[in-house]
Design a protein around this motif. Structure first.
Motif, PDB file in Angstrom:
ATOM      1  N   ALA A 166     -17.306  -6.446 -11.832  1.00 27.50           N
ATOM      2  CA  ALA A 166     -16.105  -6.445 -10.986  1.00 27.50           C
ATOM      3  C   ALA A 166     -15.430  -5.083 -11.023  1.00 27.50           C
ATOM      4  CB  ALA A 166     -15.138  -7.531 -11.455  1.00 27.50           C
ATOM      5  N   ASP A 167     -15.398  -4.442 -12.189  1.00 23.65           N
ATOM      6  CA  ASP A 167     -14.746  -3.136 -12.319  1.00 23.65           C
ATOM      7  C   ASP A 167     -15.481  -2.056 -11.536  1.00 23.65           C
ATOM      8  OD1 ASP A 167     -12.834  -4.236 -13.912  1.00 23.65           O
ATOM      9  OD2 ASP A 167     -13.595  -3.446 -15.810  1.00 23.65           O
ATOM     10  N   LYS A 168     -16.787  -2.191 -11.398  1.00 18.83           N
ATOM     11  CA  LYS A 168     -17.564  -1.210 -10.632  1.00 18.83           C
ATOM     12  C   LYS A 168     -17.132  -1.153  -9.168  1.00 18.83           C
ATOM     13  CE  LYS A 168     -21.839  -1.324 -13.378  1.00 18.83           C
ATOM     14  NZ  LYS A 168     -23.283  -1.700 -13.394  1.00 18.83           N
ATOM     15  N   LYS A 169     -16.574  -2.258  -8.667  1.00 21.53           N
ATOM     16  CA  LYS A 169     -16.152  -2.326  -7.265  1.00 21.53           C
ATOM     17  C   LYS A 169     -14.686  -1.953  -7.077  1.00 21.53           C
ATOM     18  CE  LYS A 169     -19.417  -6.142  -6.650  1.00 21.53           C
ATOM     19  NZ  LYS A 169     -19.579  -7.593  -6.323  1.00 21.53           N
ATOM     20  N   PRO A 229     -11.466   0.550  -7.114  1.00 25.73           N
ATOM     21  CA  PRO A 229     -11.301   2.001  -6.891  1.00 25.73           C
ATOM     22  C   PRO A 229     -10.883   2.799  -8.125  1.00 25.73           C
ATOM     23  CG  PRO A 229      -9.513   0.747  -5.889  1.00 25.73           C
ATOM     24  CD  PRO A 229     -10.555  -0.236  -6.286  1.00 25.73           C
ATOM     25  N   GLU A 230     -10.148   2.180  -9.028  1.00 28.68           N
ATOM     26  CA  GLU A 230      -9.681   2.878 -10.231  1.00 28.68           C
ATOM     27  C   GLU A 230     -10.459   2.452 -11.473  1.00 28.68           C
ATOM     28  OE1 GLU A 230      -5.561   3.498 -12.824  1.00 28.68           O
ATOM     29  OE2 GLU A 230      -5.471   2.723 -10.766  1.00 28.68           O
ATOM     30  N   LYS A 231     -10.693   1.145 -11.620  1.00 28.44           N
ATOM     31  CA  LYS A 231     -11.334   0.643 -12.831  1.00 28.44           C
ATOM     32  C   LYS A 231     -12.807   1.037 -12.942  1.00 28.44           C
ATOM     33  CE  LYS A 231      -8.220  -3.309 -13.317  1.00 28.44           C
ATOM     34  NZ  LYS A 231      -8.094  -4.777 -13.407  1.00 28.44           N
ATOM     35  N   ARG A 232     -13.399   1.473 -11.851  1.00 26.98           N
ATOM     36  CA  ARG A 232     -14.801   1.885 -11.901  1.00 26.98           C
ATOM     37  C   ARG A 232     -14.996   3.138 -12.766  1.00 26.98           C
ATOM     38  NH1 ARG A 232     -15.423   4.055  -5.643  1.00 26.98           N
ATOM     39  NH2 ARG A 232     -13.999   5.852  -5.813  1.00 26.98           N
ATOM     40  N   ARG A 233     -13.878   3.819 -13.071  1.00 26.12           N
ATOM     41  CA  ARG A 233     -13.948   5.012 -13.924  1.00 26.12           C
ATOM     42  C   ARG A 233     -13.908   4.659 -15.418  1.00 26.12           C
ATOM     43  NH1 ARG A 233     -10.067   6.463  -9.961  1.00 26.12           N
ATOM     44  NH2 ARG A 233     -10.898   7.943  -8.424  1.00 26.12           N
ATOM     45  N   ARG A 234     -13.714   3.405 -15.733  1.00 27.77           N
ATOM     46  CA  ARG A 234     -13.692   3.006 -17.138  1.00 27.77           C
ATOM     47  C   ARG A 234     -15.058   3.269 -17.770  1.00 27.77           C
ATOM     48  NH1 ARG A 234     -10.285  -2.742 -16.896  1.00 27.77           N
ATOM     49  NH2 ARG A 234      -8.227  -1.777 -16.578  1.00 27.77           N
TER      50      ARG A 234
END
Length: 295
Positions: free
Chosen positions: A63-66, A68-73
């Motif tokens: 879900a985080d990969k999709k 806009p911000e959390k994909r940088r985790r």
């Protein structure tokens, strides 16, 4: 090193400063024994929180990969592998348990109440990560209870009693922050067109109303806290005037959220907004003077 600090979300450890609340307001900040206990509580709670963050990121990788911000985790971006995350997760749990036992031996007293609070915090957040964060109202309530547990842990490890109004104020204040965060996520979802299950049961109108109600309750709770017999006996009527700082800080937060549509988390707003920072410094200074420097 930066990616590991980001995985642990060290910047979020500021929330764990709530464990110092009982020590600060009791006027015992100069008591080195109690200060050491509070520092231990802060470290133990911070490591427990990082364990929860790692577990949450591990569970939400796809879900985080999709987002806009959390994909940088670190996990979502691939900067840290799943196996590395599991290793860090396991190491932190072992370290946290070891610190609890070390603190008990060092201070030569039972810390079972404190340990129970930390254990309950961890179990509660396990339930939050795997199920309850998708249940509206319950999700933000769990976040708020987490802050109350921080304050209670600071009280239990130092043996300092905590006012009922202080506990209620902590809960409502944390509720304000949780609702503000959900509102920001809703605004981002409207812009990007992407939503997630955690936002089911919420909309911006509901968040605005809930935020206004929670801010009102927080101000009322603070008023009652300043007027409570134990606080009046300690600070007299002077403490009542600190309400000015509290009202201003909440109004500024509402302005940032409702007028300027700042969609970042409340923690980031506090880190970036000079007005709120100055107000917090003045509020802390007012209590410092009344507790530690009054004649």
């Amino acid at each position: 090193m930066k990616k590991y600090l980001k995985l642990l979300r060290v910047e979020q450890w500021v929330k764990n400063l709530f464990v110092f609340v009982p020590l600060f307001f009791s006027g015992n900040i100069k008591n080195l024994d109690l200060l050491a206990k509070s520092i231990f509580a802060f470290i133990i709670f911070s490591l427990a929180a990082s364990v929860v963050y790692i577990l949450n990121d591990y569970n939400d990788i796809e879900a985080d990969k999709k987002h806009p911000e959390k994909r940088r985790r670190p996990l979502a971006s691939g900067a840290i592998s799943k196996s590395q995350a599991v290793g860090i997760f396991t190491g932190l749990i072992i370290l946290d348990i070891a610190l609890v036992f070390f603190a008990q031996m060092y201070f030569q007293e039972s810390l079972w109440k404190f340990a129970t609070i930390v254990g309950f915090y961890f179990v509660m957040n396990l339930a939050y990560t795997f199920k309850l964060k998708h249940v509206p109202i319950i999700d933000i309530s769990i976040i708020a209870v987490g802050f109350v547990l921080r304050v209670l842990s600071g009280g239990y490890i130092t043996g300092i009693s905590i006012s009922q109004w202080a506990i209620l104020l902590t809960f409502v204040l944390a509720l304000v922050l949780a609702i503000g965060k959900r509102r920001g996520e809703l605004i981002n979802a409207q812009v990007s067109g992407k939503t997630r299950r955690a936002l089911d049961g919420y909309n911006v109108q509901f968040a605005d109303i809930a935020l206004s109600i929670s801010v009102t309750l927080a101000i009322v709770c603070y008023l009652m806290f300043t007027l409570s017999p134990e606080v009046q006996a300690r600070f007299h009527s002077r403490v009542f005037y600190t309400v000015i700082f509290v009202v201003f800080a909440f109004l500024r937060y509402l302005q940032q959220t409702l007028v300027y549509n700042r969609t970042e988390s409340p923690t980031k707003i506090v880190y970036r907004d000079r007005y709120i920072q100055i107000t917090l410094v003045l509020w802390v200074a007012a209590f410092l003077i009344q507790i530690y420097f009054k004649k």
